[in-house]
Write an enzyme that holds these catalytic residues in place. Structure first.
Site, PDB file in Angstrom:
ATOM      1  N   LYS A   4       2.416 -13.569 -14.713  1.00  0.00           N
ATOM      2  CA  LYS A   4       3.171 -12.349 -15.014  1.00  0.00           C
ATOM      3  C   LYS A   4       4.244 -12.603 -16.063  1.00  0.00           C
ATOM      4  CE  LYS A   4       2.389  -9.898 -10.645  1.00  0.00           C
ATOM      5  NZ  LYS A   4       1.340 -10.784 -10.116  1.00  0.00           N
ATOM      6  N   GLU A  60      13.104  -8.420 -10.960  1.00  0.00           N
ATOM      7  CA  GLU A  60      13.158  -7.198 -11.741  1.00  0.00           C
ATOM      8  C   GLU A  60      13.687  -6.059 -10.886  1.00  0.00           C
ATOM      9  OE1 GLU A  60       9.104  -6.855 -13.076  1.00  0.00           O
ATOM     10  OE2 GLU A  60       8.522  -5.643 -11.353  1.00  0.00           O
ATOM     11  N   HIS A  79       0.732  -3.636  -0.080  1.00  0.00           N
ATOM     12  CA  HIS A  79       0.671  -3.742  -1.546  1.00  0.00           C
ATOM     13  C   HIS A  79      -0.761  -3.858  -2.060  1.00  0.00           C
ATOM     14  CE1 HIS A  79       5.027  -4.163  -1.793  1.00  0.00           C
ATOM     15  NE2 HIS A  79       4.957  -5.102  -0.865  1.00  0.00           N
ATOM     16  N   ARG A 139     -10.589  -8.723 -15.270  1.00  0.00           N
ATOM     17  CA  ARG A 139     -11.887  -8.691 -14.575  1.00  0.00           C
ATOM     18  C   ARG A 139     -12.255  -7.243 -14.299  1.00  0.00           C
ATOM     19  NH1 ARG A 139      -9.934  -7.131  -9.683  1.00  0.00           N
ATOM     20  NH2 ARG A 139      -7.923  -7.962  -9.046  1.00  0.00           N
TER      21      ARG A 139
END
Length: 479
Positions: free
Chosen positions: A115, A199, A234, A291
């Site tokens: 990330k 973040e 999630h 993918r």
């Protein structure tokens, strides 16, 4: 390309084999000992057992998969999703052995697999990103300083993570140190990499992703969006295309941003760029999945494109046969992931035998599955049984067909997410499109679900009573 090894199992392996067969390409299935009688094994032209049930001893053995491909004179390997699909070292090894990897180049997988590296790669393209720090951090005092600057709540995320692992929402500085330790520990355990970053936590986001296709000639297009906000732990459970709230202007802005992300890592093949959308319709880059996605069927139904076919053609060096201007949205599609899980017990896996397994069928109903009646659900793998997909000319039409399809889906022997699907598609927040990623936390409780079941039972009882009274009336009139 004449023969492909499908390096996966379950519904995605069946899905890839069907498209390859349609294209006149032979297929080789690989399987673990527990999957010996699985549908993908029987469907393929050839099949090879590659190890015991644990994925670390079978489906994750890249060297064994490559050896099978070489021994059986295959031209390419399709990794599906999960397992080896986002393993850059595997993609590299496939190419070094003179085989075609049906997916992006190793460089793109490496960049987007982190990330932090992904954020760095897209910076120069001025793509909106959630405020935060773009470097790994372990210093708690520095973390507190950053959190104070961007404001609580914050989100701690694993750089190499996915599926909610290594992720913690922190509401105040008092619990920051403890949550950082937990996130680092979980990330290390799950990914072998404890790097985390911080973040701003977007409190009521929607999860919107854009499907892209890119060929080796430099052509890149987006295939519009998928709404993936209905999640548990999630992880997505319900997806739809298009989103109920995107305007044409916002759709195009997000689509073009996704194309820029793809170009930032020289992407080739099918990929998905994920964004968060806040309450004011501001969107932020989240990550790129290098993918095919589980939810790709909804995009196929609204574009009339076979994404696996596109993957194979691109890997074979063919250019895209269409431009962005040729693409448009046709109708609306929904997908429910049917997991062997107990929705009323925190979605915990439900292990057992499929004593009854009879999927629905009919016009505009699609079921992608890799199980048959009588099979056991292996505890070693993801518990998804199938994907139930419906299409309608309108969103309402697709919803109504989905509700009926769920009712017609007959499963016994394990608990499934089918009742949860009914709850979602009948809920007024979903029907109005006024939901976000907190749908489950806000609305789905055991009490709420039982209330809905009770209400449905009451309606059914009233209908039955009405029919009974009508029959009595007819009898009296006939005397």
């Amino acid at each position: 390309m004449e023969k492909i090894v499908v390096a996966n199992r379950g519904e995605i392996a069946v899905r890839v084999i069907k498209t390859a067969r349609k294209m006149g390409i032979k297929t080789v299935a690989v399987y673990s000992e527990v999957d010996r009688n699985a549908p993908h094994v029987k469907l393929a032209d050839e099949a090879v057992c590659i190890g015991p049930p644990p994925s670390s001893e079978s489906y994750l053995k890249g060297d064994v998969v490559i050896e099978v491909a070489k021994k059986l004179h295959a031209d390419a390997i399709h990794p599906g999703y999960g397992f080896l699909s986002e393993n850059a070292a595997f993609a590299e090894a496939v190419e070094k052995n003179g085989l075609i990897f049906i997916g992006p180049r190793p460089h793109a997988i490496r960049v987007m697999g982190s990330k932090l590296a992904a954020k760095e790669a897209v910076k120069k393209y001025n793509i909106p990103m959630v405020p935060g720090i773009d470097e790994a951090i372990t210093d708690v005092e520095k973390a507190k300083q950053i959190a104070a600057e961007i404001g609580y709540p914050i989100l701690i995320k694993a750089s190499a993570g996915g599926g909610g692992k290594g992720m913690r929402v922190v509401e105040s500085k008092e619990v920051l140190e403890e949550q950082m330790k937990r996130a680092i520990s979980e990330a290390t355990s799950a990914f072998g990499d404890g790097s985390v970053f911080i973040e701003k936590y977007v409190e009521s986001p929607r999860h919107i992703e854009i499907q892209i296709l890119a060929d080796t000639q430099g052509n890149t297009v987006h295939l519009f969006e998928r709404e993936c906000s209905i999640q548990r732990r999630h992880q997505k459970v319900v997806e739809e295309a298009p989103s109920a709230i995107l305007t044409p202007a916002l759709r195009e802005a997000m689509g073009q941003a996704a194309i820029k992300v793809a170009k930032a890592c020289d992407y080739v093949g099918a990929g998905t760029v994920e964004f968060l959308l806040d309450e004011k319709n501001n969107f932020y880059f989240l990550e790129m999945n290098t993918r095919l996605q589980v939810e790709h069927p909804v995009t196929e139904l609204i574009t009339n494109l076979d994404l696996v076919e596109q993957q194979i053609k691109i890997a074979n060096g063919e250019s895209l046969a269409f431009s962005q201007e040729d693409l448009s949205i046709h109708g609306h599609a929904l997908e429910l992931r049917v997991y062997a899980e107990d929705p009323l017990n925190d979605f915990l896996p439900s292990v057992g035998t499929l004593e009854v397994y009879r999927p629905p069928s009919g016009e505009h109903i699609r079921v992608d599955d890799g199980f048959k009646e009588g099979m056991e659900i292996p505890i070693q793998y993801d518990p998804m049984l199938s994907k139930l997909i419906t299409w309608g000319k309108t969103r309402e039409e697709a919803i109504q067909l989905m509700i009926q399809a769920i009712q017609d889906f007959d499963v016994a022997g394990v608990q499934t997410t089918l009742p949860f699907g009914s709850f979602v598609f009948e809920h007024k927040a979903f029907r109005k499109g006024t939901f976000d990623t907190h749908f489950v936390k806000k609305y789905y409780t055991k009490k709420g679900d039982q209330q809905q079941v009770t209400a449905a039972a009451e309606v059914a009882a009233k209908v039955a009573l009405h029919v009974h009274l009508q029959e009595l009336k007819k009898l009296r009139l006939s005397k």
